[in-house]
Design an enzyme around this catalytic site. Structure first.
Site, PDB file in Angstrom:
ATOM      1  N   GLY A 129       9.083  32.852  71.996  1.00 52.83           N
ATOM      2  CA  GLY A 129       8.792  33.577  70.756  1.00 52.83           C
ATOM      3  C   GLY A 129       9.577  33.026  69.573  1.00 52.83           C
ATOM      4  N   SER A 170      17.534  46.259  66.783  1.00 56.66           N
ATOM      5  CA  SER A 170      16.981  46.149  65.434  1.00 56.66           C
ATOM      6  C   SER A 170      17.677  47.118  64.490  1.00 56.66           C
ATOM      7  CB  SER A 170      15.490  46.505  65.500  1.00 56.66           C
ATOM      8  OG  SER A 170      14.960  46.681  64.217  1.00 56.66           O
ATOM      9  N   ASN A 225       2.598  36.702  73.008  1.00 59.41           N
ATOM     10  CA  ASN A 225       2.649  36.486  71.551  1.00 59.41           C
ATOM     11  C   ASN A 225       3.220  35.108  71.227  1.00 59.41           C
ATOM     12  OD1 ASN A 225       2.168  37.441  68.918  1.00 59.41           O
ATOM     13  ND2 ASN A 225       4.335  37.947  68.643  1.00 59.41           N
ATOM     14  N   TYR A 244       7.886  51.794  68.247  1.00 55.36           N
ATOM     15  CA  TYR A 244       8.584  50.511  68.435  1.00 55.36           C
ATOM     16  C   TYR A 244      10.099  50.715  68.274  1.00 55.36           C
ATOM     17  CZ  TYR A 244      10.928  46.251  67.126  1.00 55.36           C
ATOM     18  OH  TYR A 244      11.862  45.247  67.052  1.00 55.36           O
ATOM     19  N   ASN A 277      16.340  41.429  58.775  1.00 52.90           N
ATOM     20  CA  ASN A 277      14.988  40.861  58.621  1.00 52.90           C
ATOM     21  C   ASN A 277      15.017  39.346  58.784  1.00 52.90           C
ATOM     22  OD1 ASN A 277      14.794  43.590  57.448  1.00 52.90           O
ATOM     23  ND2 ASN A 277      12.731  42.968  56.907  1.00 52.90           N
ATOM     24  N   LYS A 300      13.679  50.470  70.959  1.00 52.39           N
ATOM     25  CA  LYS A 300      14.982  49.799  70.765  1.00 52.39           C
ATOM     26  C   LYS A 300      16.119  50.801  70.962  1.00 52.39           C
ATOM     27  CE  LYS A 300      13.335  45.800  69.978  1.00 52.39           C
ATOM     28  NZ  LYS A 300      13.466  44.778  71.019  1.00 52.39           N
ATOM     29  N   ASP A 351       8.073  52.956  54.981  1.00 53.76           N
ATOM     30  CA  ASP A 351       9.062  52.006  54.438  1.00 53.76           C
ATOM     31  C   ASP A 351      10.228  52.744  53.786  1.00 53.76           C
ATOM     32  OD1 ASP A 351       8.008  49.575  55.157  1.00 53.76           O
ATOM     33  OD2 ASP A 351       6.947  49.245  53.265  1.00 53.76           O
ATOM     34  N   ASN A 358       4.368  41.247  58.474  1.00 55.52           N
ATOM     35  CA  ASN A 358       5.663  41.092  57.802  1.00 55.52           C
ATOM     36  C   ASN A 358       5.535  40.249  56.536  1.00 55.52           C
ATOM     37  OD1 ASN A 358       6.574  41.052  61.067  1.00 55.52           O
ATOM     38  ND2 ASN A 358       7.533  42.531  59.713  1.00 55.52           N
TER      39      ASN A 358
HETATM   40  P1  NAD Z   1       8.030  37.315  69.323  1.00 50.17           P
HETATM   41  O1  NAD Z   1       6.846  38.168  69.579  1.00 50.17           O
HETATM   42  O2  NAD Z   1       7.824  36.043  68.562  1.00 50.17           O
HETATM   43  O3  NAD Z   1       8.740  36.953  70.706  1.00 50.17           O
HETATM   44  C1  NAD Z   1       8.738  37.826  71.809  1.00 50.17           C
HETATM   45  C2  NAD Z   1       8.358  37.005  73.039  1.00 50.17           C
HETATM   46  O4  NAD Z   1       8.365  37.867  74.178  1.00 50.17           O
HETATM   47  C3  NAD Z   1       6.954  36.391  72.931  1.00 50.17           C
HETATM   48  O5  NAD Z   1       7.002  35.029  73.280  1.00 50.17           O
HETATM   49  C4  NAD Z   1       6.142  37.211  73.941  1.00 50.17           C
HETATM   50  O6  NAD Z   1       5.100  36.439  74.513  1.00 50.17           O
HETATM   51  C5  NAD Z   1       7.205  37.603  74.947  1.00 50.17           C
HETATM   52  N1  NAD Z   1       6.905  38.830  75.692  1.00 50.17           N
HETATM   53  C6  NAD Z   1       6.502  40.033  75.225  1.00 50.17           C
HETATM   54  N2  NAD Z   1       6.355  40.899  76.232  1.00 50.17           N
HETATM   55  C7  NAD Z   1       6.675  40.236  77.380  1.00 50.17           C
HETATM   56  C8  NAD Z   1       6.720  40.600  78.747  1.00 50.17           C
HETATM   57  N3  NAD Z   1       6.371  41.823  79.171  1.00 50.17           N
HETATM   58  N4  NAD Z   1       7.103  39.672  79.653  1.00 50.17           N
HETATM   59  C9  NAD Z   1       7.438  38.421  79.254  1.00 50.17           C
HETATM   60  N5  NAD Z   1       7.410  38.019  77.968  1.00 50.17           N
HETATM   61  C10 NAD Z   1       7.032  38.921  77.040  1.00 50.17           C
HETATM   62  O7  NAD Z   1       9.120  38.232  68.613  1.00 50.17           O
HETATM   63  P2  NAD Z   1      10.491  37.815  67.905  1.00 50.17           P
HETATM   64  O8  NAD Z   1      10.329  38.011  66.447  1.00 50.17           O
HETATM   65  O9  NAD Z   1      10.967  36.515  68.412  1.00 50.17           O
HETATM   66  O10 NAD Z   1      11.407  38.990  68.429  1.00 50.17           O
HETATM   67  C11 NAD Z   1      12.198  38.851  69.596  1.00 50.17           C
HETATM   68  C12 NAD Z   1      12.883  40.162  69.893  1.00 50.17           C
HETATM   69  O11 NAD Z   1      13.671  40.538  68.769  1.00 50.17           O
HETATM   70  C13 NAD Z   1      11.932  41.326  70.157  1.00 50.17           C
HETATM   71  O12 NAD Z   1      12.478  42.130  71.168  1.00 50.17           O
HETATM   72  C14 NAD Z   1      11.910  42.055  68.836  1.00 50.17           C
HETATM   73  O13 NAD Z   1      11.617  43.414  68.998  1.00 50.17           O
HETATM   74  C15 NAD Z   1      13.329  41.851  68.372  1.00 50.17           C
HETATM   75  N6  NAD Z   1      13.469  41.957  66.909  1.00 50.17           N
HETATM   76  C16 NAD Z   1      12.684  41.188  66.102  1.00 50.17           C
HETATM   77  C17 NAD Z   1      12.795  41.307  64.735  1.00 50.17           C
HETATM   78  C18 NAD Z   1      11.902  40.523  63.804  1.00 50.17           C
HETATM   79  O14 NAD Z   1      11.768  40.901  62.648  1.00 50.17           O
HETATM   80  N7  NAD Z   1      11.309  39.425  64.232  1.00 50.17           N
HETATM   81  C19 NAD Z   1      13.733  42.192  64.180  1.00 50.17           C
HETATM   82  C20 NAD Z   1      14.523  42.962  65.038  1.00 50.17           C
HETATM   83  C21 NAD Z   1      14.380  42.827  66.410  1.00 50.17           C
HETATM   84  C1  WQD Z   2       9.730  43.646  54.224  1.00 47.36           C
HETATM   85  C2  WQD Z   2       9.472  44.202  52.837  1.00 47.36           C
HETATM   86  C3  WQD Z   2       7.653  45.770  52.731  1.00 47.36           C
HETATM   87  C4  WQD Z   2       4.486  42.951  53.735  1.00 47.36           C
HETATM   88  C5  WQD Z   2      10.117  45.290  59.984  1.00 47.36           C
HETATM   89  C6  WQD Z   2      10.424  46.270  61.069  1.00 47.36           C
HETATM   90  C7  WQD Z   2      11.844  46.153  61.498  1.00 47.36           C
HETATM   91  C8  WQD Z   2      12.183  44.714  61.859  1.00 47.36           C
HETATM   92  C9  WQD Z   2      11.776  43.760  60.792  1.00 47.36           C
HETATM   93  C10 WQD Z   2      11.804  44.468  64.209  1.00 47.36           C
HETATM   94  C11 WQD Z   2       9.167  45.695  52.859  1.00 47.36           C
HETATM   95  C12 WQD Z   2       7.351  44.522  51.939  1.00 47.36           C
HETATM   96  C13 WQD Z   2       5.707  43.521  53.464  1.00 47.36           C
HETATM   97  C14 WQD Z   2       3.526  42.840  52.689  1.00 47.36           C
HETATM   98  C15 WQD Z   2       5.121  43.821  51.179  1.00 47.36           C
HETATM   99  N1  WQD Z   2      11.473  44.270  63.017  1.00 47.36           N
HETATM  100  N2  WQD Z   2       6.024  43.948  52.210  1.00 47.36           N
HETATM  101  N3  WQD Z   2       3.906  43.274  51.448  1.00 47.36           N
HETATM  102  O1  WQD Z   2       9.325  46.569  57.272  1.00 47.36           O
HETATM  103  O2  WQD Z   2      11.571  45.676  56.514  1.00 47.36           O
HETATM  104  O3  WQD Z   2      10.947  45.577  58.879  1.00 47.36           O
HETATM  105  O4  WQD Z   2      10.404  43.968  60.452  1.00 47.36           O
HETATM  106  O5  WQD Z   2      12.704  45.130  64.645  1.00 47.36           O
HETATM  107  O6  WQD Z   2      12.012  46.991  62.588  1.00 47.36           O
HETATM  108  O7  WQD Z   2      10.178  47.583  60.595  1.00 47.36           O
HETATM  109  O8  WQD Z   2       9.817  44.078  57.310  1.00 47.36           O
HETATM  110  O9  WQD Z   2       8.622  42.049  56.592  1.00 47.36           O
HETATM  111  O10 WQD Z   2       7.284  44.128  57.133  1.00 47.36           O
HETATM  112  O11 WQD Z   2       8.677  44.067  55.084  1.00 47.36           O
HETATM  113  O12 WQD Z   2       5.405  44.189  50.042  1.00 47.36           O
HETATM  114  O13 WQD Z   2       2.392  42.370  52.877  1.00 47.36           O
HETATM  115  O14 WQD Z   2       8.293  43.567  52.322  1.00 47.36           O
HETATM  116  O15 WQD Z   2       7.218  46.909  52.047  1.00 47.36           O
HETATM  117  O16 WQD Z   2       9.744  46.231  51.698  1.00 47.36           O
HETATM  118  P1  WQD Z   2      10.393  45.590  57.410  1.00 47.36           P
HETATM  119  P2  WQD Z   2       8.536  43.533  56.581  1.00 47.36           P
END
Ligand code: NAD
Ligand code: WQD
Length: 336
Positions: A10, A124, A35, A148, A178, A152, A294, A198
């Protein structure tokens, strides 16, 4: 030392695999490619010039995971695997609870059976809900607005109970803010399926011409320019935080939460402006309605990660935008 990376194909996982391999760790990846695509791991190998072991395996598949542990001597686990789309989780809560929570429980049980009790968990900033800013690790958590986010929060609590029952575990809960940006090579980056939810992937698809225009969700917030404020963190800085956390859990026992953010907020309009500067492209955007759920503004107090883990974010939003655009330009159709 061998690190098992769940979800290693991922977005954040792949960048972390690069940093782990560069630092000399052996890496084993478990991913079901829900994903992501296996080609991402080829690119990780290309960047580093090193190989990793990979298993096409779902973390809910106990036999599959046990095979991974029996074929490899795993010293610690970094647990990224999970579903992460906030909006989707409100429509499919059971899928989120089953995949994220049940999958994590199976993983923890298999780890325990194998005698591997060291884990870094992808949490998160969403666990803080509506707290005063900046968020600090000792604030109350759990007032969360989406299924979601609740996954966490619950997994953090499950790991807390696991540690209470057995103090020989070593657990690091990393609360990401973020993450945006991409590896400097442009070989790996964020490549969501379908229309991005996002901000940054949406912006870069508008810039490359795949989407017509960005809607800024709300221009009437009580912030200096009326748009929401978030703490954007370069994905390579975030990946490096995992190295610090792994080094820490390898030498200690306990459970600790850490904020992984820059400690600075940027508004949506500031990000648009930074992206325009970095890419030289004028973005087509309109100010629209607020998006339900938000929060107006949140950012991290990263002092604990700075002082206890020795981790510091290096990159600002300009570099985040530059690297995002470099990845998007080099991969207009994503990673195949
Ligand atoms: P991502 O979707 O790119 O990566 C997640 C990976 O996990 C993917 O490759 C998917 O195929 C794999 N996966 C999902 N379910 C699975 C399962 N049951 N078994 C095996 N593989 C599985 O997401 P990311 O952005 O790299 O996020 C990674 C982690 O960080 C996630 O747990 C996400 O919730 C957390 N996180 C992400 C963000 C963000 O904004 N990207 C923010 C906070 C926390
Ligand atoms: C960022 C800002 C939107 C899209 C989410 C999850 C959080 C974490 C990170 C996993 C916000 C604005 C967005 C668009 C916009 N993920 N926006 N137009 O909502 O802060 O956080 O991702 O844990 O848990 O909730 O991230 O990138 O969606 O938004 O104006 O088309 O951009 O309103 O202010 P967010 P985001």
């Amino acid at each position: 030392m061998t690190i098992l990376v769940t979800g290693g194909a991922g977005y954040i996982g792949s960048h972390t695999c690069v940093e782990l391999l560069d630092a000399g760790y052996d890496v084993v990846v478990v991913d079901n490619y829900y994903n992501s695509v296996p080609a991402v791991l080829d690119r990780v190998e290309k960047i580093t010039g090193k190989t990793l072991r990979r298993y096409d395996c779902d973390i809910r598949d106990r036999d599959g995971l046990e095979k991974v542990f029996s074929e490899n001597k795993i010293d610690a686990v970094i647990h990224f695997a999970g579903l992460k789309a906030v909006g989707e989780s409100t429509k499919l809560p059971l899928l989120y609870y089953e995949n994220n929570i049940w999958g994590s429980i199976v993983l923890f049980e298999v780890m325990e059976k194998a005698g591997c009790k060291k884990i870094v968990f992808s949490s998160s900033a969403t666990v803080y809900g509506n707290n005063p800013i900046p968020y600090k690790e000792d604030m109350p958590t759990g007032d969360v607005s989406s299924p979601y986010g609740r996954t966490k929060h619950f997994i953090e609590k499950i790991l807390g109970d696991v540690y209470e029952a057995d103090n020989s575990w070593s657990i690091s809960l990393l609360r990401y803010f973020n993450p945006i940006g991409a590896h400097e090579s442009g070989l790996i980056g964020e490549d969501p399926n379908g229309i991005p939810n996002n901000l940054m992937p949406y912006i870069s698809r508008v810039a490359i011409g795949k989407l017509e225009k960005l809607t800024v969700f709300g221009g009437d917030y009580d912030t200096p320019d009326g748009t929401c404020i978030r703490d954007y963190i370069h994905v390579v800085d975030l990946a490096r935080a995992h190295l610090c956390a792994v080094a820490d859990i390898l030498k200690t026992t306990g459970i600790e939460a850490y904020n992984i953010g820059n400690g600075k907020g940027s508004s949506v309009l500031e990000i648009i402006n930074a992206f325009e500067q970095a890419s030289g492209i004028k973005l087509n955007y309109v100010i629209g309605d607020r998006r339900a759920g938000d929060l107006p503004a949140f950012y991290a107090d990263p002092t604990k990660a700075n002082t206890r883990l020795g981790w510091h974010a290096e990159y600002g939003v300009d570099k985040m935008c530059l690297d995002t655009w470099n990845f998007q330009r080099k991969n207009p159709d994503g990673i195949r």
